[in-house]
Design an enzyme around this catalytic site. Sequence first.
Site, PDB file in Angstrom:
ATOM      1  N   GLN A 124     -20.687  31.378 -90.854  1.00  0.00           N
ATOM      2  CA  GLN A 124     -20.026  32.498 -90.180  1.00  0.00           C
ATOM      3  C   GLN A 124     -21.007  33.637 -89.939  1.00  0.00           C
ATOM      4  O   GLN A 124     -21.670  34.109 -90.860  1.00  0.00           O
ATOM      5  CB  GLN A 124     -18.862  32.985 -91.047  1.00  0.00           C
ATOM      6  CG  GLN A 124     -18.075  34.155 -90.484  1.00  0.00           C
ATOM      7  CD  GLN A 124     -17.123  34.719 -91.515  1.00  0.00           C
ATOM      8  OE1 GLN A 124     -17.511  35.514 -92.372  1.00  0.00           O
ATOM      9  NE2 GLN A 124     -15.865  34.295 -91.469  1.00  0.00           N
ATOM     10  N   GLY A 125     -21.076  34.111 -88.710  1.00  0.00           N
ATOM     11  CA  GLY A 125     -21.899  35.259 -88.357  1.00  0.00           C
ATOM     12  C   GLY A 125     -21.035  36.463 -88.032  1.00  0.00           C
ATOM     13  O   GLY A 125     -20.733  36.718 -86.867  1.00  0.00           O
ATOM     14  N   TYR A 126     -20.617  37.171 -89.065  1.00  0.00           N
ATOM     15  CA  TYR A 126     -19.790  38.370 -88.885  1.00  0.00           C
ATOM     16  C   TYR A 126     -20.557  39.629 -89.276  1.00  0.00           C
ATOM     17  O   TYR A 126     -20.864  40.469 -88.448  1.00  0.00           O
ATOM     18  CB  TYR A 126     -18.520  38.265 -89.740  1.00  0.00           C
ATOM     19  CG  TYR A 126     -17.362  37.545 -89.094  1.00  0.00           C
ATOM     20  CD1 TYR A 126     -17.536  36.715 -87.986  1.00  0.00           C
ATOM     21  CD2 TYR A 126     -16.072  37.664 -89.598  1.00  0.00           C
ATOM     22  CE1 TYR A 126     -16.475  36.047 -87.406  1.00  0.00           C
ATOM     23  CE2 TYR A 126     -15.004  37.006 -89.032  1.00  0.00           C
ATOM     24  CZ  TYR A 126     -15.199  36.197 -87.937  1.00  0.00           C
ATOM     25  OH  TYR A 126     -14.136  35.539 -87.371  1.00  0.00           O
ATOM     26  N   SER A 127     -20.861  39.766 -90.569  1.00  0.00           N
ATOM     27  CA  SER A 127     -21.460  41.004 -91.072  1.00  0.00           C
ATOM     28  C   SER A 127     -22.833  41.259 -90.460  1.00  0.00           C
ATOM     29  O   SER A 127     -23.593  40.324 -90.168  1.00  0.00           O
ATOM     30  CB  SER A 127     -21.590  40.952 -92.589  1.00  0.00           C
ATOM     31  OG  SER A 127     -20.327  40.899 -93.204  1.00  0.00           O
ATOM     32  N   GLU A 242      -8.754  34.401 -94.923  1.00  0.00           N
ATOM     33  CA  GLU A 242      -9.766  34.524 -95.963  1.00  0.00           C
ATOM     34  C   GLU A 242      -9.247  35.356 -97.126  1.00  0.00           C
ATOM     35  O   GLU A 242      -9.410  35.002 -98.293  1.00  0.00           O
ATOM     36  CB  GLU A 242     -11.017  35.184 -95.352  1.00  0.00           C
ATOM     37  CG  GLU A 242     -12.205  35.276 -96.277  1.00  0.00           C
ATOM     38  CD  GLU A 242     -13.422  35.876 -95.588  1.00  0.00           C
ATOM     39  OE1 GLU A 242     -13.386  37.083 -95.277  1.00  0.00           O
ATOM     40  OE2 GLU A 242     -14.392  35.152 -95.359  1.00  0.00           O
ATOM     41  N   GLU A 368     -13.436  49.302-102.048  1.00  0.00           N
ATOM     42  CA  GLU A 368     -13.160  50.621-101.474  1.00  0.00           C
ATOM     43  C   GLU A 368     -12.385  50.500-100.166  1.00  0.00           C
ATOM     44  O   GLU A 368     -11.436  51.265 -99.906  1.00  0.00           O
ATOM     45  CB  GLU A 368     -14.477  51.371-101.241  1.00  0.00           C
ATOM     46  CG  GLU A 368     -15.221  51.767-102.506  1.00  0.00           C
ATOM     47  CD  GLU A 368     -15.968  50.600-103.157  1.00  0.00           C
ATOM     48  OE1 GLU A 368     -16.436  50.766-104.294  1.00  0.00           O
ATOM     49  OE2 GLU A 368     -16.090  49.528-102.525  1.00  0.00           O
TER      50      GLU A 368
END
Length: 383
Positions: A124-127, A242, A368
């Site tokens: 997965q390429g998200y962040s 997720e 957070e």
Amino acid sequence: MQPDRNAMSDADFAAELRAWLEAVYPPHWRDPVLRLRGRDAEWWYARQWQDGWRAPAWPREHGGLGLSVEKLILYHRVTEDFGIARTLDHGVKQVGPILVQYGTEAQRAACLRPILEGTQTWCQGYSEPGAGSDLAALRTRAEREGDSFRVNGQKIWTTQAEESTHLYFLARTSAAPKKQMGISLFLVRRDAPGITVRPIRNLLGEREFYEVFFDDLLVPADAVVGAVDQGWTVAKALLGHERFAQGSPALARHTYRLLCAMAGPLGAFDDPAFADRIARLGCDLSDADALYAENCAGVASGADLGDSLPIAKLVAAELFQAMTECLQDLAAEARARPGCGVSAARIDEAARVYLMSRPYTIFGGTAEVQRNIMARSLLPLRD
């Protein structure tokens, strides 16, 4: 097509699944903290497919088991109780479901069967640097050039990128007044020209995470999932899946068992302070189990879980960490008392579990961020 197991009683279904696991699952993999990788994971995916236990949530017409929500919950409970190792398996857990819901027939034909067989594995390429929990702030750009998009940018914390055959990622395809708009979801081979990966070692010293660099990567326009500029809708659906999975207290439950097993030889239960501490942890575990069961029941009834997802994710992650901190305290005492009856392997396992627990309040949305989501939803706050 897979056999329809929804008509089975829960007892028969659980017995059949457990008997199959007993027959085929390698004993040295019965460790919920272990994560299968590479050829080990591929073997397990192929064996699940061969024996008819692959993709429990996928519709039967697409090769899955098509389990009802109730049976799906039971499936996961049996496998958790059996102690199977973790797998990333983005193909079954993420890519398959979004292709069933949003993909084209050509995309399904190219991906679903290889995912089931275990020959096509996904990362997965998200962040991105500066766009982790605030995913909509991503800066990777995909610019239209005829029948393709030219992609430039960077991803980070991409798990198992080096050993995956394919990558799904988000990129900005147009400017928009809201940052959640103008984003598209792409599918690409991981070894495509223009993709470079660089490892990042985790706390255990493993090459688990990677940076991914896109340098003039050309992606066909038909590799976009859903409509161009509407990838945020798809991404939100994936994040919901997720976070629901991360709400399971299975790892906290496993650590609690380790705690009890180590406390006995040390005589820790005779210490009132420890007895109070582990009793509190046990009560918290019961609460986490009840919350997860409530969420499962909500899914079964078709309810919108909404605020319950970040609550369950946060509870499970912080409880897992609290359990491992207590376990580390016991391990420190065991190190100071040679011959106490706690093996060196058990002490090393405590350290491994502790280090593994640290990122759980970071990935999938930091603690957070989860608290901010809950505050905005549950408290009468003004922007």
